[in-house]
Design a protein around this motif. Structure first.
Motif: not given
Length: 452
Positions: A337, A360, A363-366, A375, A378-379, A385, A387, A389
């Motif tokens: 992540t 990916p 997980a990705i936390i913006c 964000e 990426l969307r 994965c 995600m 914000r």
């Protein structure tokens, strides 16, 4: 320019960080009875007067007229050389210099390896110093890495390993070997454009008798092809990485699994360091075993340890999207992540977004000022994965905990500076460590700074 040349002239220091304080001490050492002006922020005035009661302290950023009232300004690196007020004052005759330029003026005969690059310059500099010391060479490690050169004024070393940022490359004097580890876009707010950033970075080539560059970067090769004594690392004929080893030509020299600094990019940094020693006629093969004893620099893919079933990795130094991609590559095969985002300098996140299409992370936390922009990008590609914000680092860590499986990795690799919420990347990294449950006080400075 020598510091003695500033005697009996109207001299100002611009900036009261560590570079500014080092400049004041050096000026006082050489020009003891002279008065100097300091330009600093309003919150620094009391500290500045306590530091040197003889200073004429001017609060706030100087305009062109104020700068024009002095003959010479010793400018700290973080102050852009392209500020309109600075350019206007220079056009009217005010001269601008720096601690870096003054040190080179005082030490024209020093044996210097200067290292720059968008990424890898600090680790490569520290590796060169570490390897040279392993050979018994009295070596100084200083510059942008965390120790202003003027703090070592009048000290002697056989070899000076100096890290230079893109703000400083034009301030160096003639030197034996320049090293350029990589070249991507960064610091566009300081330089004003990508092309100016690249041009400023490559000014190191102009003062380097020999130039060592990364053979894996076509743009860098193209821009340096006319240097009369250019050398390369990262190619099969020289120092490179192959089949899990650091190699010199066909000879496997050192297994990368024994490097404490993880990742292919750090193995390539080690190649750069070994090639640099070889370029100045030192025995790189004899030095190579000491790579096993090199301690990784803090905030650079720094493994913090395990907490709550997660492995935590602090890569707060990551201030470009490409650096984040390198961090993810170093953890390939793990459930990662990644926490991304921070101060928005307008950098292009397209390469990062494109990589997320096919590979990916868990997980990705913006987060931070540019978190919404990341964000949205990426969307737009419907990244496959989880995600989310969030506004700040604390919320990002909380979000990572709920989205990372046991034995997974929580990676802080923001790809952006920290100025939206923190003083610098080190403060951000220590805060991340504390939020993860580690003792942030143990994350101290870089080993080996100074002369050893």
């Amino acid at each position: 320019m020598h510091i003695a040349d500033l005697r009996d002239r109207r001299v100002a220091v611009w900036g009261f960080g560590r570079e500014g304080r080092a400049a004041i001490r050096a000026l006082r050492q050489r020009c003891a009875d002279q008065r100097f002006t300091l330009f600093c922020s309003a919150v620094e005035v009391d500290a500045a007067r306590a530091f040197d009661a003889t200073l004429d302290v001017v609060a706030g950023e100087p305009d062109a007229a104020t700068l024009g009232q002095v003959d010479v300004v010793v400018k700290s690196p973080g102050i852009s050389a392209y500020k309109p007020a600075l350019l206007a004052a220079a056009a009217q005759g005010t001269r601008f210099t720096s601690g870096t330029a003054l040190w080179f003026g005082e030490n024209p005969d020093a044996r210097v390896i200067a290292v720059t690059g968008t990424k890898g310059k600090s680790t490569t500099s520290a590796l060169i110093a570490h390897l040279a010391r392993a050979l018994g060479v009295r070596t100084a490690l200083a510059g942008n890495i965390g120790l202003p050169l003027l703090e070592l004024l009048d000290q002697r070393a056989e070899l000076w390993v100096i890290e230079l940022s893109s703000f400083q490359t034009g301030e160096a004097g003639p030197l034996e070997l320049g090293v350029i580890t990589s070249l991507y876009e960064e610091h566009l707010d300081w330089h004003g454009s990508r092309e100016r950033y690249v041009s400023d970075k490559l000014r190191l080539a102009d003062v380097s008798r020999r130039l060592l560059v990364n053979a894996l970067q076509p743009a860098l090769l193209e821009r340096t092809q006319d240097h009369p004594q250019r050398l390369l690392f990262g190619q099969p004929k020289g120092w490179h990485v192959s089949d899990g080893f650091i190699c010199r030509g066909a000879q496997a020299v050192f297994p990368i699994g024994q490097l404490a600094a993880p990742g292919l990019h750090n193995a390539l940094n080690a190649c750069a360091a070994l090639a640099a020693l070889e370029a100045i006629d030192m025995d790189a093969l004899a030095a190579a075993p000491s790579l096993a004893r090199f301690r990784p620099l803090p905030h650079r893919l720094q493994p913090l340890g395990e907490r709550e079933g997660f492995d935590w990795v602090n890569d707060s130094i990551s201030t470009t999207p490409l650096a984040t991609l390198a961090a993810l590559e170093s953890l390939h095969g793990r459930a990662v992540t990644v926490l991304v985002g921070g101060h928005d300098r307008g950098l292009d996140w397209t390469p990062f977004v494109d990589a997320m299409r096919s590979a990916p992370p868990n997980a990705i936390i913006c987060m931070g000022s540019n978190g919404a922009r990341i964000e949205a990008a990426l969307r737009a590609i419907e990244v496959r994965c989880p995600m989310v914000r969030v506004d700040d680092l604390a919320s990002a860590v909380t979000g990572a905990r709920t989205r990372t499986p046991r034995d997974g990795v929580i990676l802080l690799s923001p790809g952006a500076p920290s100025f939206d919420q923190f003083k610098d990347y080190a403060e951000r990294g220590r805060r991340f460590a504390a939020l993860a449950g580690f003792d942030a006080a143990t994350i101290t400075g870089i080993d080996g700074l100074g002369i050893g």
